[in-house]
Design a protein around this motif. Structure first.
Motif, PDB file in Angstrom:
ATOM      1  N   THR A  16       0.767  -1.304   0.032  1.00 51.43           N
ATOM      2  CA  THR A  16       0.144   0.042   0.056  1.00 51.43           C
ATOM      3  C   THR A  16       0.837   1.341   0.064  1.00 51.43           C
ATOM      4  N   GLU A  17       1.812   1.131   0.908  1.00 55.62           N
ATOM      5  CA  GLU A  17       2.844   2.494   0.624  1.00 55.62           C
ATOM      6  C   GLU A  17       3.658   2.568  -0.505  1.00 55.62           C
ATOM      7  N   GLU A  18       4.115   1.356  -1.087  1.00 53.97           N
ATOM      8  CA  GLU A  18       4.669   1.452  -2.209  1.00 53.97           C
ATOM      9  C   GLU A  18       3.751   2.180  -3.295  1.00 53.97           C
ATOM     10  N   ASP A  19       2.578   1.542  -3.430  1.00 58.60           N
ATOM     11  CA  ASP A  19       1.514   2.056  -4.283  1.00 58.60           C
ATOM     12  C   ASP A  19       1.127   3.642  -4.251  1.00 58.60           C
ATOM     13  N   ALA A  20       1.195   4.000  -2.856  1.00 56.78           N
ATOM     14  CA  ALA A  20       0.996   5.444  -2.706  1.00 56.78           C
ATOM     15  C   ALA A  20       2.280   6.078  -3.274  1.00 56.78           C
ATOM     16  N   ARG A  21       3.418   5.804  -3.150  1.00 56.66           N
ATOM     17  CA  ARG A  21       4.538   6.450  -3.203  1.00 56.66           C
ATOM     18  C   ARG A  21       4.582   6.432  -4.735  1.00 56.66           C
ATOM     19  N   LEU A  22       4.369   5.463  -5.490  1.00 54.82           N
ATOM     20  CA  LEU A  22       4.108   5.535  -6.852  1.00 54.82           C
ATOM     21  C   LEU A  22       3.166   6.562  -7.472  1.00 54.82           C
ATOM     22  N   ARG A  23       1.890   6.567  -6.866  1.00 53.76           N
ATOM     23  CA  ARG A  23       0.836   7.423  -7.320  1.00 53.76           C
ATOM     24  C   ARG A  23       1.399   8.749  -7.298  1.00 53.76           C
ATOM     25  N   ASP A  24       2.064   9.073  -5.961  1.00 52.69           N
ATOM     26  CA  ASP A  24       2.439  10.508  -5.704  1.00 52.69           C
ATOM     27  C   ASP A  24       3.494  10.970  -6.958  1.00 52.69           C
ATOM     28  N   ASP A  25       4.249  10.044  -7.313  1.00 51.40           N
ATOM     29  CA  ASP A  25       5.140  10.311  -8.367  1.00 51.40           C
ATOM     30  C   ASP A  25       4.601  10.657  -9.921  1.00 51.40           C
ATOM     31  N   ILE A  26       3.404   9.782  -9.924  1.00 49.42           N
ATOM     32  CA  ILE A  26       2.779   9.715 -11.174  1.00 49.42           C
ATOM     33  C   ILE A  26       2.130  11.024 -11.372  1.00 49.42           C
ATOM     34  N   ALA A  97       4.743   8.320 -17.066  1.00 47.28           N
ATOM     35  CA  ALA A  97       4.413   7.107 -15.998  1.00 47.28           C
ATOM     36  C   ALA A  97       5.540   5.976 -16.119  1.00 47.28           C
ATOM     37  N   ASN A  98       6.011   5.632 -17.194  1.00 47.40           N
ATOM     38  CA  ASN A  98       7.275   4.779 -17.224  1.00 47.40           C
ATOM     39  C   ASN A  98       8.364   5.275 -16.230  1.00 47.40           C
ATOM     40  N   ILE A  99       8.604   6.454 -16.452  1.00 46.52           N
ATOM     41  CA  ILE A  99       9.774   6.941 -15.491  1.00 46.52           C
ATOM     42  C   ILE A  99       9.287   6.676 -14.095  1.00 46.52           C
ATOM     43  N   ALA A 100       8.170   6.962 -13.607  1.00 51.56           N
ATOM     44  CA  ALA A 100       7.703   6.825 -12.250  1.00 51.56           C
ATOM     45  C   ALA A 100       7.690   5.440 -11.952  1.00 51.56           C
ATOM     46  N   GLU A 101       7.246   4.509 -12.888  1.00 56.22           N
ATOM     47  CA  GLU A 101       7.430   2.980 -12.543  1.00 56.22           C
ATOM     48  C   GLU A 101       8.783   2.652 -12.606  1.00 56.22           C
ATOM     49  N   ASP A 102       9.483   2.731 -13.231  1.00 55.15           N
ATOM     50  CA  ASP A 102      10.981   2.395 -13.072  1.00 55.15           C
ATOM     51  C   ASP A 102      11.617   2.896 -11.841  1.00 55.15           C
ATOM     52  N   HIS A 103      11.392   4.060 -11.346  1.00 58.34           N
ATOM     53  CA  HIS A 103      11.814   4.784 -10.056  1.00 58.34           C
ATOM     54  C   HIS A 103      11.323   4.176  -8.912  1.00 58.34           C
ATOM     55  N   ASN A 104       9.968   3.669  -9.008  1.00 55.35           N
ATOM     56  CA  ASN A 104       9.439   2.772  -7.840  1.00 55.35           C
ATOM     57  C   ASN A 104      10.066   1.294  -8.036  1.00 55.35           C
ATOM     58  N   LEU A 868       1.752  -5.722  -8.436  1.00 54.07           N
ATOM     59  CA  LEU A 868       2.450  -4.711  -8.824  1.00 54.07           C
ATOM     60  C   LEU A 868       2.285  -4.541 -10.228  1.00 54.07           C
ATOM     61  N   LEU A 869       2.169  -5.509 -11.180  1.00 56.10           N
ATOM     62  CA  LEU A 869       1.819  -5.371 -12.439  1.00 56.10           C
ATOM     63  C   LEU A 869       0.421  -4.731 -12.602  1.00 56.10           C
ATOM     64  N   GLU A 870      -0.311  -5.130 -11.726  1.00 54.63           N
ATOM     65  CA  GLU A 870      -1.771  -5.018 -12.253  1.00 54.63           C
ATOM     66  C   GLU A 870      -1.887  -3.658 -11.610  1.00 54.63           C
ATOM     67  N   ARG A 871      -1.460  -3.048 -10.705  1.00 55.49           N
ATOM     68  CA  ARG A 871      -1.314  -1.584 -10.304  1.00 55.49           C
ATOM     69  C   ARG A 871      -0.811  -0.762 -11.502  1.00 55.49           C
ATOM     70  N   SER A 872       0.354  -1.175 -12.148  1.00 51.99           N
ATOM     71  CA  SER A 872       0.926  -0.734 -13.318  1.00 51.99           C
ATOM     72  C   SER A 872       0.106  -0.379 -14.353  1.00 51.99           C
ATOM     73  N   VAL A 873      -0.553  -1.364 -14.917  1.00 50.54           N
ATOM     74  CA  VAL A 873      -1.673  -1.408 -15.802  1.00 50.54           C
ATOM     75  C   VAL A 873      -2.878  -0.406 -15.483  1.00 50.54           C
ATOM     76  N   ARG A 874      -3.328  -0.409 -14.306  1.00 49.00           N
ATOM     77  CA  ARG A 874      -4.322   0.124 -13.840  1.00 49.00           C
ATOM     78  C   ARG A 874      -4.097   1.709 -14.087  1.00 49.00           C
ATOM     79  N   HIS A 875      -2.687   1.897 -13.502  1.00 43.20           N
ATOM     80  CA  HIS A 875      -2.385   3.437 -13.648  1.00 43.20           C
ATOM     81  C   HIS A 875      -2.457   4.282 -14.852  1.00 43.20           C
TER      82      HIS A 875
END
Length: 922
Positions: A16-26, A97-104, A868-875
């Motif tokens: 949940t924390e990782e997802d939140a940080r990824l969302r913040d970056d995106i 979004a790819n940059i944010a995902e790679d960073h995550n 992780l991939l599911e969230r990536s696709v959803r974003h």
């Protein structure tokens, strides 16, 4: 039980924390992009982007009819100029979004490494090996004969320009710095401004190439990844592994450099008339120039670092001699023997570069003799190393010098091992012309296979050349001979590692391999005594060829003359397996199964002949071309198929997604090494699948093959449907590669290259090559086997890595598909009855495959087991889907012969954006 639940809660909290940080970056990057669009294009364009995004979300979620009508109304009311602006906005969001995902992903890698006390996947695998009873000496012995080789290819699915990649890397570096540093308010403000500046620059940089790529452009693009990742990370990985095996004690000697980079860029002639002998020479010069400049720069910095004074530290006699031979006469360095030695090495390397035709910007302090080989260069560096070690300066030797010595061992003067590849039909015609000219009355092409083999073997034993300077040969034969001569020149110039493989595409028999042997003999790369300087590598590509591969290799290895060639190469024979063409030929299920069976057969044949098998996996980026997670793919190989050596192609946009960031690149290299180690040592002889598993898979493959062939090759009008409902025509207008899309000038699926075939299906979000036929196969199999039914298939998934990987890859590719969006592409087919019939079949199979996967895998939604991939696709869907909708409307206008040139440009931009959003599309 309590501890398990507690652990699950911790993992859920971390996710949940990782997802939140990824969302913040995106959101951060999305907000900056939105501000940029508003500033540069106006508030009305920004608001239009938001309306389209929100409407697209509703349409994607439930195929809402009202949302569809609203979306069509918005798109139809836009001018072409506004459409292009909208496309750019959504395309750039996909890139950000790819940059944010790679960073995550990097963030997660660091987190896992910290939690486990340091080290990545390779360290984890080594720990498993130690727990299994393997000693450091055992592992060193394994790596001494191991080979892990990623091979970069220039297949045209990378639609990004290097200019945009450089800007994206700048944004990634800024994100990384924000996370690692504790910033003051002023520093944070400066960071925000730097991000806005980078995004604005990206917005004002062309996404598309204005000119067609040449082969040497492709070479240059490929070489960029050495600057980004390989030159530094390959040596660092090997040194870290060496330290791990030393385990804090005295060094047990240097670890073999088992990780070797390969390349096809500039050597792959199959279907590419632009790869000539001259282009190959240019390729090798570019490669050499890059690596020599790197060595010289490292030597320059090293000379500055090794300021050791002779009166403060002892030196070895060899080091003293090296310093005395230096042309450096500066009085400032008179008492600094290491600096004098480095100056002398620099002078000699500069002379070597000049000899190899490489221009040097920083001149040496004096003249030096060129090195006769890379080993001589290594010898001088070794003198520096031994002197430091023997005089209690090990910590200095372990710095820049150690990494430079390792780099030289990995990359030589040639940088990457270049494969040369050509279609067997071209070799056949070339050899036929040579033989027919040398033996009047002969018709080589009229001979049967056995007669050809006999003739070729007799010619291999014959020392006289076939080529005559008094004969005028066809342009094709002249071109082929020139390439083989250039390969021989390269061996003399750079050493035998420069071109170690000659690959035969569409290899169908023994004569195809012996023809190449004859051409190699003609230029001196095979001598009459049976020694070969090059590996002859058959590439088995179609379903039929995969099925015949074991029998062909059995007969080849039984030939005395050919076996001598193999023995001269260390009794190692490489065999390449083609994933792309076998998939296009027989579908995803049958391709995967026939590849697996071919490997089992080859392992048995090679063991019987006492020859080491090295498999070269021709995997593409997409699942439809053998893609998917590399670790899982290697681990799922049948027992004995890895055996310490593996080569794998890295293609298209997968290269940039894996290797443009050094940290991500290092992780991907570790994954390849770890999987090779695990497959070879930890379960090298895993139990063969149960007979009933093999029987069931044979039948499933047969049924899937029938369904796939029935649609693609046996349905009237399917070719017309494909060309009308995808962007196959428009892909050809992109300047993304030097190779033509089809082998021949026809519309036939058989003649189409696998890359644009898969790329086209990805663009319209069907990804058909990655799943079609599986649902029908399972449905029929269950009807035939009611006693075993679904429970047996669940057992297959649970117990058999091959079957689990097959379904996991389908799960991934289906999650990126959208039947709702695909239905809009189907409407581009003008024949209503054809559209209804074929898309109806595709939709039915898609729904059947999804239901079947859910039941076998025990899940309720796609990617349920990969959050992780599911969230990536959803974003990314809210920003990816609009590009598809816009692409459909632009295709309508383009095919209605719109005179506005921005229509085609808009289509090209959507192709770029969709490719970026899906990531592994070709």
């Amino acid at each position: 039980m309590k501890s398990n639940r507690a652990q699950e809660r911790v993992q859920e909290a971390q996710a949940t924390e990782e997802d939140a940080r990824l969302r913040d970056d995106i959101r951060l990057l999305g907000r900056i992009l939105g501000d940029t669009v508003r500033d540069q294009e106006g508030a009305d364009v920004f608001e239009l982007v938001e309306r389209i995004r929100q409407t697209s979300v509703r349409f994607h979620r439930d195929e809402d009819r009202q949302a569809r009508q609203e979306l069509e109304s918005i798109l139809n009311s836009m001018s072409i100029a506004d459409t292009v602006r909208i496309v750019r906005a959504f395309s750039y969001f996909s890139h950000l979004a790819n940059i944010a995902e790679d960073h995550n992903n990097i963030r997660q890698m660091r987190s896992r490494a910290s939690a486990k006390g340091g080290g990545g996947m390779l360290a984890e695998t080594l720990a498993h090996a130690t727990a299994a009873g393997l000693k450091p000496a055992d592992l060193r012995k394994f790596f001494a004969s191991a080979l892990v080789s990623p091979v970069l290819t220039a297949h045209p699915t990378e639609v990004r320009r290097k200019s945009t990649m450089d800007r994206e890397m700048e944004i990634a570096a800024l994100l990384d710095r924000r996370e690692r540093m504790q910033m003051t308010p002023d520093e944070r403000e400066a960071s925000d401004e730097a991000l806005r500046r980078a995004v604005l620059t990206l917005w004002q940089t062309n996404l598309l190439r204005r000119t067609k790529l040449t082969v040497l452009d492709e070479v240059t693009n490929g070489l960029a990844f050495y600057d980004y990742t390989f030159l530094r990370e390959v040596p660092r990985l090997l040194c870290a592994l060496e330290d791990h095996l030393d385990n804090g004690g005295e060094s047990a000697g240097e670890l073999a450099s088992f990780l070797r980079m390969g390349s096809w860029i500039g050597g792959d002639r199959d279907g590419n008339p632009f790869v000539t002998a001259e282009v190959m020479r240019g390729t090798l010069k570019l490669q050499s120039s890059l690596v020599l400049h790197y060595y010289l720069e490292e030597l320059h910095v090293l000379g500055g670092e090794l300021s050791i004074a002779a009166h403060l530290a002892d030196i070895s006699d060899d080091l003293r001699g090296l310093a005395e031979r230096s042309p450096d006469t500066s009085p400032h360095r008179r008492g600094e023997p290491y600096r004098l030695a480095v100056s002398g090495i620099y002078a000699r390397l500069t002379a070597t570069a000049k000899k190899l035709g490489v221009q040097i910007s920083r001149p040496p302090v004096g003249e030096g003799a060129a090195y006769t080989s890379v080993r001589e260069f290594q010898g001088d560096l070794d003198i520096l190393h031994r002197s430091l070690i023997s005089n209690n300066a090990r910590v200095i030797a372990r710095g820049r010098l150690r990494l430079l010595r390792r780099a030289v061992d990995c990359f030589g003067f040639h940088l990457a091992r270049l494969d040369i590849r050509q279609n067997s039909a071209v070799h056949e015609r070339t050899v036929a012309e040579l033989l027919d000219t040398a033996m009047p009355g002969m018709s080589y092409l009229a001979l049967g296979e056995d007669a050809r083999v006999g003739l070729l073997l007799s010619e291999l034993r014959n020392a006289r050349p076939l080529v005559s300077q008094f004969v005028k040969y066809s342009d094709e034969t002249v071109g082929e001979l020139d390439v083989f001569r250039a390969a021989a020149e390269a061996h003399a110039k750079f050493g035998a590692d420069v071109i170690p493989q000659c690959i035969i595409s569409m290899c169908k028999g023994m004569s195809d391999m012996l023809e190449v042997a004859l051409l190699l003999k003609e230029v001196g790369l095979i001598d009459p005594s049976g020694r070969s300087a090059v590996n002859i590598v058959p590439l088995f590509e179609t379903i039929e060829d995969l099925q015949a591969s074991s029998a062909i290799m059995d007969r080849m290895l039984a030939l005395h003359d050919y076996r001598r060639l193999v023995d001269s190469r260390g009794a190692v024979q490489e065999v390449m397996l083609g994933y792309s063409d076998s998939n296009k030929d027989g579908g995803f299920v049958t391709s995967g199964w026939e590849l697996y069976k071919a490997e089992i057969g080859l392992v048995e044949i090679f063991e019987r002949h006492g020859v080491r098998l090295r498999l070269f996996h021709g995997r593409g980026g997409s699942v439809g071309r053998g893609g998917g997670p590399s670790y899982d793919a290697i681990i799922a190989q049948p027992g004995g198929a890895v055996n310490g050596q593996i080569r794998i192609t890295e293609q298209g946009e997968i290269i940039s997604s894996k290797y443009s960031n050094a940290e991500v690149g290092r992780n991907n290299l570790e994954i390849l090494a770890a999987a090779t180690l695990e497959a070879s040592l930890l379960h090298p002889r895993q139990p063969a699948p149960k007979r009933e598993y093999l029987t069931a898979m044979d039948r499933l493959s047969e049924l899937a093959f029938k369904a796939y062939r029935g649609l693609v090759y046996e349905t009237d009008g399917f070719v017309d449907y494909f060309w009308a409902s995808t962007v196959i025509n428009e892909i050809a207008t992109l300047n993304i590669g030097s190779r033509p899309a089809s082998r021949k000038k026809t519309r036939a699926i058989e003649d189409l290259r696998a890359i644009p075939w898969v790329f086209s299906w990805a663009q319209c979000r069907l990804m058909l090559p990655g799943w079609y036929g599986f649902g029908s196969a399972v449905e029929t199999w269950i009807a035939e086997n009611p006693d075993r039914g679904m429970a047996f298939l669940k057992e297959l998934y649970r117990e058999w890595p091959f079957f689990r990987m097959l379904l996991s890859n389908m799960d991934m590719v289906l999650a990126k598909s959208s039947i709702a969006i695909a239905s809009r592409y189907a409407e581009l087919v003008p024949d209503e009855e054809l559209r209804r019939t074929i898309f109806g079949r595709i939709r039915h199979e898609w729904e059947l495959v999804v239901r079947t996967l859910h039941e076998i895998m025990g899940q309720e939604r796609l990617l349920q087991g990969n959050p992780l991939l599911e969230r990536s696709v959803r974003h990314r869907f809210p920003y990816l889907d609009p590009l598809n909708h816009v692409q459909v409307e632009l295709l309508r206008a383009h095919r209605a012969h719109s005179p506005d040139e921005q229509v085609l440009r808009g289509i090209q931009l959507t192709i770029n954006g969709i490719s970026a959003g899906l990531r592994n599309t070709g």
